[in-house]
Design an enzyme around this catalytic site. Structure first.
Site, PDB file in Angstrom:
ATOM      1  CG  ASP A 288      -2.202   0.864   0.881  1.00  0.00           C
ATOM      2  OD1 ASP A 288      -2.142   1.686  -0.066  1.00  0.00           O
ATOM      3  OD2 ASP A 288      -3.215   0.740   1.577  1.00  0.00           O
TER       4      ASP A 288
HETATM    5  C1  BGC Z   1      -4.943   3.336   0.017  1.00  0.00           C
HETATM    6  C2  BGC Z   1      -5.213   2.313  -1.063  1.00  0.00           C
HETATM    7  C3  BGC Z   1      -5.091   2.952  -2.413  1.00  0.00           C
HETATM    8  C4  BGC Z   1      -3.692   3.540  -2.557  1.00  0.00           C
HETATM    9  C5  BGC Z   1      -3.430   4.190  -3.896  1.00  0.00           C
HETATM   10  C6  BGC Z   1      -3.624   4.055  -0.237  1.00  0.00           C
HETATM   11  O1  BGC Z   1      -3.433   5.101   0.645  1.00  0.00           O
HETATM   12  O2  BGC Z   1      -4.915   2.690   1.268  1.00  0.00           O
HETATM   13  O3  BGC Z   1      -6.495   1.772  -0.871  1.00  0.00           O
HETATM   14  O4  BGC Z   1      -5.331   1.994  -3.402  1.00  0.00           O
HETATM   15  O5  BGC Z   1      -3.532   4.529  -1.557  1.00  0.00           O
HETATM   16  O6  BGC Z   1      -4.127   5.355  -4.053  1.00  0.00           O
END
Ligand code: BGC
Length: 732
Positions: A288
């Site tokens: 993530d």
């Molecule tokens: C979120 C994810 C997301 C990623 C990309 C993260 O902060 O937890 O769910 O896909 O950012 O934007």
């Protein structure tokens, strides 16, 4: 193809390569595994490491992830988070990768398509409340098409994190509190995004997230610790992931959470032992956003280099945005802390997804006119159908709804009534308020000129300003009925959007209290990304409809429900606690030593939630006949059919969802009160009936996992629950 034949084919294509000097990896007809092998052989260590990194490009419109704008990406990078959504720019970047990198490896463009791109569909929690898997699959397919035409190959969706605490803002992004529902909708959305084949022109790769257990964030606060025993991990959190992997999800994203001391980003057990070895997933895992660097905050790595090493060795192949893999991996290979074989394996997984998507063969996006790219007629009508089916009629005292034809003046009041921005919900970055139909607009077109719609905002979402109350009270006094539209700002849901209370702000509650004094009937419309605390509002309302955050097309469906043109058919995919203090409350709680209808209840509030999971009213009456069994006793390996005839005894045609639960009163490891095992939604016309059938396969439906994920099937009594019936069966 078995391993041996596979090897023969790979060797055959590699020898062709030597004979004719052909590049096997560029040969469309060569099997993907031969192409990967050929390419890996040609790549330098630096080129391989570049593949393991995801950069960001363009305007980062996720407020939690403010990243630098990268204007000059090196060619030959693995992936980019493509916030821009401009196909022309994508093609320019892709051209650079294809033409300027030594081997011409295409870039994988990823983005968060959570509930649509420009055509914004209802939030996932609303989608689950529709119980309509086919509609969800179709909306994901339509979203995939818009994405492809915007230059996006890969979505960070679906989120299948089982929700346990509605204070957590991300409950809006998943499919509610039930593991099976998350599994079924996760699979439907993967099928929609990925189509029959990833290489189809309008397919995109899905990403199951956030693997795993993120939905148990302590106190409902985002990014926090999750205390999950192996037993609960398998019973509750793994099921949707296993189903998604089996359905072919190309990728997964690891969670931000720390699973009982070992963060999901470095969890060897979940990432490698289970996902890769046991389930045989051959795509890749992306971390993530910033999660690798955050391992330092989580107290499991002394520096970034160690964080990268731990994440990679545990099974995270792609570093989202941190640049840690890029910076330290050469050194780590030289120090022999990471083997080249492991790098090759990780790169192969990323290349496999790129090959499967057909990126090597068709790296560029077709450029079509903007009017043919977004908001196509079919997508808009899907958005409307899904919004319609997701809305839940929670209360309908004295069948006040649908409104009688005698109602000629409707007061439409509240901060949501004429809103276009917030009803799109969180993660609607590419949605435009100008595309949205407001509730007010929906009412005007539904009721036409014969009905007077008296609109007044009444108050803001929050704050203490009561100056608009009087206008609202006048509108109410001049009307036959008061429709009050309350709810949440879209920023109150999604990532980093936890709330300590799930009640609406006091100003909104006060508005209803004042309107109640007019003596007019009150129809409460709620738009939210989570269940709400309605303990003070519910007694004031004659009817309540939860519309979630319906996206671009919620106005007409809601107005249609109020007018009676549409019979509501949504049912809650998440329980509405009576008060915040009841959290956590979910229907599949484990049995307690003194069941709470007798003891163990709260002294100051009731223990029952206001509306359980599965609650949802209709304008018609569905009468359930007595459930019938094909047999009452069965052996492992045999199947049993249980059926129930449901009659629509009213006049309205309606859609009913039958929920089939199983409970196991005595087991070696105590079981939840009941667990959903199957559901089916069907339209039944007034006066007609339909026989719903659930075929029980004991191995699938009567077993449960132990703490190692091995299914246990124990002989004995079980109960099937449907509607209010409890039917006994015996497994011999
Ligand atoms: C979120 C994810 C997301 C990623 C990309 C993260 O902060 O937890 O769910 O896909 O950012 O934007």
């Amino acid at each position: 193809m078995n391993r041996r034949t596979n090897l023969v084919v790979i060797t055959f294509f590699l020898s062709l390569n030597i004979l004719f000097g052909q590049e096997v990896y560029k040969n469309k007809k060569a099997p993907i595994e031969s192409r990967i092998k050929d390419l890996i052989k040609k790549m330098s260590l630096n080129e391989k490491i570049l593949q393991l990194n995801q950069f960001t490009f363009g305007i980062n419109n996720n407020p939690n992830n403010i990243g630098e704008e990268i204007t000059s990406l090196p060619p030959g990078i693995g992936s980019v988070i493509y916030f821009t959504g401009d196909p022309v720019l994508r093609n320019k970047l892709q051209k650079k990768a294809i033409e300027e990198s030594r081997l011409g490896i295409p870039i994988l463009f990823g983005f968060d398509i959570i509930h649509g791109l420009r055509t914004v569909y209802p939030i996932s929690l609303g989608q689950a409340s529709s119980w309509n898997l086919e509609l969800v699959k179709l909306n994901c397919a339509a979203a995939a098409k818009e994405s492809v035409l915007s230059g996006i190959d890969w979505t960070f969706s679906p989120m299948v994190d089982v929700a346990r605490d509605p204070r957590w803002g991300r409950v809006a992004e998943g499919y509610g509190e039930d593991p099976y529902v998350n599994a079924m909708f996760g699979v439907a959305s993967i099928k929609g995004y990925q189509g029959e084949n990833l290489s189809d022109p309008f397919s995109i790769a899905a990403c199951l997230k956030h693997y795993v257990g993120y939905g148990l964030s302590e106190g409902g606060r985002d990014y926090t610790y999750t205390n999950i025993s192996r037993q609960s991990l398998w019973e509750t959190y793994m099921l949707p992931y296993e189903a998604g992997v089996k359905a072919g999800a190309a990728t997964l994203m690891s969670g931000f959470n720390d699973i009982s001391g070992v963060p999901a980003t470095i969890n060897q057990y979940t990432l490698t032992d289970v996902l890769k070895k046991r389930w045989g997933h051959d795509g890749f895992v992306v971390s993530d956003w910033n999660a690798i660097e955050q391992l330092l905050n989580q107290g499991v790595a002394k520096d970034k280099k160690e964080a990268g090493l731990k994440a990679f060795n545990a099974g995270v192949e792609m570093d989202m945005k941190d640049g840690i893999y890029l910076k330290y991996f050469k050194e780590l290979v030289e120090e022999k802390k990471i083997s080249v074989a492991k790098i090759d394996e990780a790169v192969s997984r990323i290349l496999r997804v790129k090959f499967r998507l057909g990126l090597f063969d068709e790296p560029y996006t077709i450029i079509v006119d903007e009017k043919d790219r977004y908001l196509q007629k079919q997508s808009k009508s899907l958005a409307q159908n899904l919004a319609e089916e997701s809305m839940v009629l929670l209360k309908n005292k004295n069948t006040i709804l649908p409104l009688r034809p005698s109602v000629k003046k409707i007061a439409l009041i509240g901060p949501i009534a004429n809103d276009k921005e917030n009803i799109m919900g969180a993660w609607s970055f590419n949605g435009k308020a100008t595309d949205v139909e407001s509730i007010f607009e929906g009412f005007k077109s539904e009721f036409g000129s014969g009905t007077q719609i008296n609109y007044a905002k009444g108050c803001d979402f929050d704050g203490t300003d009561e100056s608009k109350f009087s206008e609202a009270i006048t509108a109410a006094n001049n009307s036959d009925v008061v429709v009050v539209c309350l709810g949440e700002l879209k920023t109150w849901s999604g990532e980093n959007a936890s709330r300590s209370s799930i009640a609406l702000p006091a100003i909104q509650e006060k508005l209803v209290m004042e309107l109640k004094k007019t003596g007019k009937p009150i129809i409460l419309i709620l738009s939210s990304g989570r269940p709400l605390e309605l303990v003070r509002l519910e007694p004031l309302a004659d009817a309540i409809i939860e519309i979630w955050q319906p996206g671009i097309a919620g106005g007409t469906p809601l107005a249609g429900i109020v007018s009676g043109r549409i019979n509501p058919s949504g049912k809650l995919a998440i329980t509405f606690p009576l008060t915040t203090g009841q959290i956590p409350t979910y229907y599949s709680m484990r049995q307690s030593s003194r069941p709470f209808d007798k003891q163990g209840h709260y002294q100051d509030i009731p223990t029952e939630p206001l509306y359980w999971f599965g609650h949802g009213l209709s304008y018609t009456n569905f009468e359930y006949g007595k459930a019938k069994l094909s047999t009452t006793k069965l052996k492992k390996g045999e199947k049993l059919k249980v059926s129930v005839v449901v009659k629509n005894s009213g006049e309205f045609s309606g859609k009913e969802t039958v929920l089939w639960y199983v409970s196991d009163p005595v087991a070696t490891i105590s079981r939840p009160i009941k667990e959903l095992k199957f559901f089916e939604k069907k339209e039944i016309k007034g006066g007609e009936e339909y026989e719903f059938i659930f075929e029980i396969d004991p191995v699938r439906d009567l077993s449960y996992p132990d703490e190692n994920g091995n299914q246990i099937l124990e002989a004995g009594l079980f109960y099937i629950h449907v509607n209010d019936q409890k039917i006994e069966i015996e497994l011999l």
